[in-house]
Design an enzyme around this catalytic site. Structure first.
Site, PDB file in Angstrom:
ATOM      1  N   GLU A 176       4.980 -14.147  47.440  1.00  0.00           N
ATOM      2  CA  GLU A 176       4.436 -13.363  48.548  1.00  0.00           C
ATOM      3  C   GLU A 176       5.333 -13.403  49.785  1.00  0.00           C
ATOM      4  O   GLU A 176       4.935 -13.046  50.886  1.00  0.00           O
ATOM      5  CB  GLU A 176       3.027 -13.869  48.878  1.00  0.00           C
ATOM      6  N   HIS A 252      -3.202 -15.999  52.069  1.00  0.00           N
ATOM      7  CA  HIS A 252      -1.814 -16.416  52.321  1.00  0.00           C
ATOM      8  C   HIS A 252      -1.877 -17.644  53.228  1.00  0.00           C
ATOM      9  O   HIS A 252      -2.776 -17.754  54.070  1.00  0.00           O
ATOM     10  CB  HIS A 252      -1.027 -15.339  53.062  1.00  0.00           C
ATOM     11  N   CYS A 373       1.296 -11.248  60.112  1.00  0.00           N
ATOM     12  CA  CYS A 373       1.522 -10.450  58.891  1.00  0.00           C
ATOM     13  C   CYS A 373       2.456  -9.297  59.179  1.00  0.00           C
ATOM     14  O   CYS A 373       3.186  -8.851  58.306  1.00  0.00           O
ATOM     15  CB  CYS A 373       0.219  -9.832  58.389  1.00  0.00           C
TER      16      CYS A 373
HETATM   17  N1  LIG Z   1      -1.060 -12.503  55.517  1.00  0.00           N
HETATM   18  C1  LIG Z   1      -0.064 -11.664  55.467  1.00  0.00           C
HETATM   19  N2  LIG Z   1       1.129 -12.078  55.657  1.00  0.00           N
HETATM   20  N3  LIG Z   1      -0.231 -10.362  55.148  1.00  0.00           N
HETATM   21  C2  LIG Z   1      -1.446  -9.675  55.134  1.00  0.00           C
HETATM   22  C3  LIG Z   1      -1.437  -8.674  54.040  1.00  0.00           C
HETATM   23  C4  LIG Z   1      -2.716  -7.897  53.980  1.00  0.00           C
HETATM   24  C5  LIG Z   1      -2.763  -7.049  52.726  1.00  0.00           C
HETATM   25  N4  LIG Z   1      -3.908  -6.137  52.767  1.00  0.00           N
HETATM   26  C6  LIG Z   1      -3.992  -5.140  51.906  1.00  0.00           C
HETATM   27  O1  LIG Z   1      -3.144  -4.897  51.086  1.00  0.00           O
HETATM   28  C7  LIG Z   1      -5.237  -4.268  51.994  1.00  0.00           C
HETATM   29  C8  LIG Z   1      -5.010  -2.889  51.451  1.00  0.00           C
HETATM   30  C9  LIG Z   1      -6.276  -2.130  51.247  1.00  0.00           C
HETATM   31  O2  LIG Z   1      -7.306  -2.719  50.917  1.00  0.00           O
HETATM   32  O3  LIG Z   1      -6.232  -0.880  51.408  1.00  0.00           O
HETATM   33  C10 LIG Z   1      -2.828  -7.936  51.483  1.00  0.00           C
HETATM   34  O4  LIG Z   1      -3.920  -8.366  51.127  1.00  0.00           O
HETATM   35  O5  LIG Z   1      -1.776  -8.230  50.901  1.00  0.00           O
END
Ligand SMILES: N=C(N)NCCC[C@H](NC(=O)CCC(=O)O)C(=O)O
Length: 447
Positions: A176, A252, A373
């Site tokens: 990730e 994460h 993020c």
């Molecule tokens: N914590 C960090 N670094 N990043 C956050 C990422 C959020 C992302 N949300 C999404 O992909 C949601 C997309 C949706 O539901 O349409 C994920 O879960 O991978």
């Protein structure tokens, strides 16, 4: 190996198809906002406002471009045929959720684009990037090809930079990126300790693992990235994330801990073995002549549920010129009573953090993406900063150009049915063609 370097934050420019599709099982915000209407224009403007404000404060700020959407290659590869309009119509009819995957603007969360090791840490003295395969989620698993392409366009000079392709896309190597990685050091240009946090171990059936939600990062992936980057094992630490917090929505590690300089700001329940982890980190920090400053937040002050709801730890911890640090938080932190009072205590404590900077990032937050993020950290020496492509560095002029570009091309409302609209695909395409000209990156997309 110079020892003067600055940390650049590369924020993801939110793409024109930002929407809420509930694609991330284990990410509470993504799941709870499924199918609500999004506002891509507002999302992009909120992200740009953060970049502009931090650049104006003197922090080194740049951006990573959005990716081309929808992913017609994905849709065609799974049997949707005909013209682009027919492909969209059939996918919407047969599998709206897969159609949403093909449209996802998830590359906006650039903390997941790659893992980065600065030149001071690597064996060959170059800055190393490994694009993250993100193979735990369909909508994110095809980001890495464009992530590597964008990074190569920006960090082209192979005297200074090495961009590695993503690890093999298989559960054993679930990766990730920087969301599960942090670097601790005395100063950005000096050798540092690279801390990898993993959620599970593929080849150890006895290792603890979450029961309810997936662990996206494996130990095997973290070790592979460290090898690719030529990291020194005495300065590399692997800690297991507490599986119980993954099961409470900490998908994460950057949802429960953040590091900067010699400071590790973390929740009491972040790691599977807190005490053992601190011993390892302190030992590694000794090798780089730095002393760990661990700021632990107790559960009785901030519960895991409050940390997840407010995104307290998904903050950016930024070094200021006066030696102190600012914590960049989402406004949800001010709205949560326990978190707001903890933060008052933190800045009054006389510790390294003496300032809070908050932003309205609601559009991104509703998909589980806070300030941390939205950015990829890249510590660069002056020579490296000059060697990278300059068109992505945030300036007042670029900010205004991009605001006008967003106003021209982005919709202010997207609902699930809009993803079947062929006009949207043409709009996104036109917008990205213009963006590659604005950023002076002609070969950016494989359009
Ligand atoms: N914590 C960090 N670094 N990043 C956050 C990422 C959020 C992302 N949300 C999404 O992909 C949601 C997309 C949706 O539901 O349409 C994920 O879960 O991978």
């Amino acid at each position: 190996m110079g020892n003067s370097a600055r940390e650049f934050n590369f924020d993801g420019l939110v793409g024109p198809s930002h929407n809420y599709a509930g694609l991330s099982f284990g990410n509470v915000a993504s799941f709870s906002n499924v199918k609500s209407a999004s506002n891509p224009k507002q999302a992009a403007l909120q992200g740009l406002a953060k970049m502009r404000a931090l650049a104006a404060r003197g922090f080194a700020q740049a951006l990573l471009p959005p990716q081309d959407r929808p992913n017609f290659r994905l849709l065609r590869s799974i049997g949707f045929t005909g013209t682009d309009a027919q492909v969209l119509a059939k996918a919407y009819q047969e599998s709206p959720v897969i159609l949403a995957c093909a449209w996802s603007a998830s590359p906006m969360w650039t903390a997941n684009a790659a893992t980065v090791s600065p030149s001071a840490d690597s064996a060959d003295g170059r800055t190393h990037f490994t694009a993250a395969n993100l193979n735990n989620k369909l909508h994110r698993a095809f980001e890495h090809a464009q992530s590597a392409r964008s990074l190569r366009a920006i960090f082209k000079d192979d005297k200074h930079f090495a961009v590695h392709d993503a690890l093999p896309a298989t559960p054993a190597f679930g990766d990730e990126g920087a969301a599960n990685h942090t670097r601790l050091c005395a100063s950005h240009g000096q050798q540092g300790v690279e801390l990898f946090v993993y959620g599970r171990v593929e080849f150890d059936a006895a290792a603890a693992a979450p029961k309810r939600y997936p662990a996206r990062q494996t130990l095997e992936a973290s070790q592979a990235v460290a090898r690719l980057h030529g990291l020194n094992s005495a300065r590399t630490v692997y800690l297991q994330q507490n599986p119980d917090v993954i099961d409470q929505g900490v998908f994460h590690n950057d949802v429960i801990a953040v590091g900067n300089g010699n400071v590790l700001f973390y929740h009491e329940q972040a790691f599977a073995d807190e005490a053992g982890g601190l011993v390892q980190l302190r030992r590694a920090m000794e090798c780089v002549g730095a002393e760990l400053n661990a700021i632990r937040v107790d559960t009785k002050k901030v519960s895991v549920a409050d940390a997840v709801a407010s995104y307290l730890f998904n903050s950016q911890l930024l070094s200021k010129d006066d030696g102190k640090m600012a914590l960049v938080i989402p406004q949800e932190c001010q709205e949560n009573g326990a978190v707001a009072s903890y933060l008052q205590e933190l800045v009054a404590s006389g510790g390294p953090v003496d300032e809070l900077i908050h932003f309205d990032l609601r559009q991104s937050m509703r998909n589980g993406g806070g300030p941390a993020c939205l950015r990829l950290r890249v510590a660069l020496t002056d020579a490296e900063a000059q060697a990278m492509h300059q068109g992505v560095v945030m300036t007042e002029a670029l900010y205004h150009t991009l605001v006008a570009w967003v106003e021209k091309h982005y919709r202010d409302r997207l609902e699930p049915a809009d993803l079947a609209d062929p006009a949207l695909a043409i709009e996104v395409h036109t917008a990205l063609e213009e963006l590659s000209r604005i950023l002076c990156l002609p070969g950016l997309y494989d359009l």
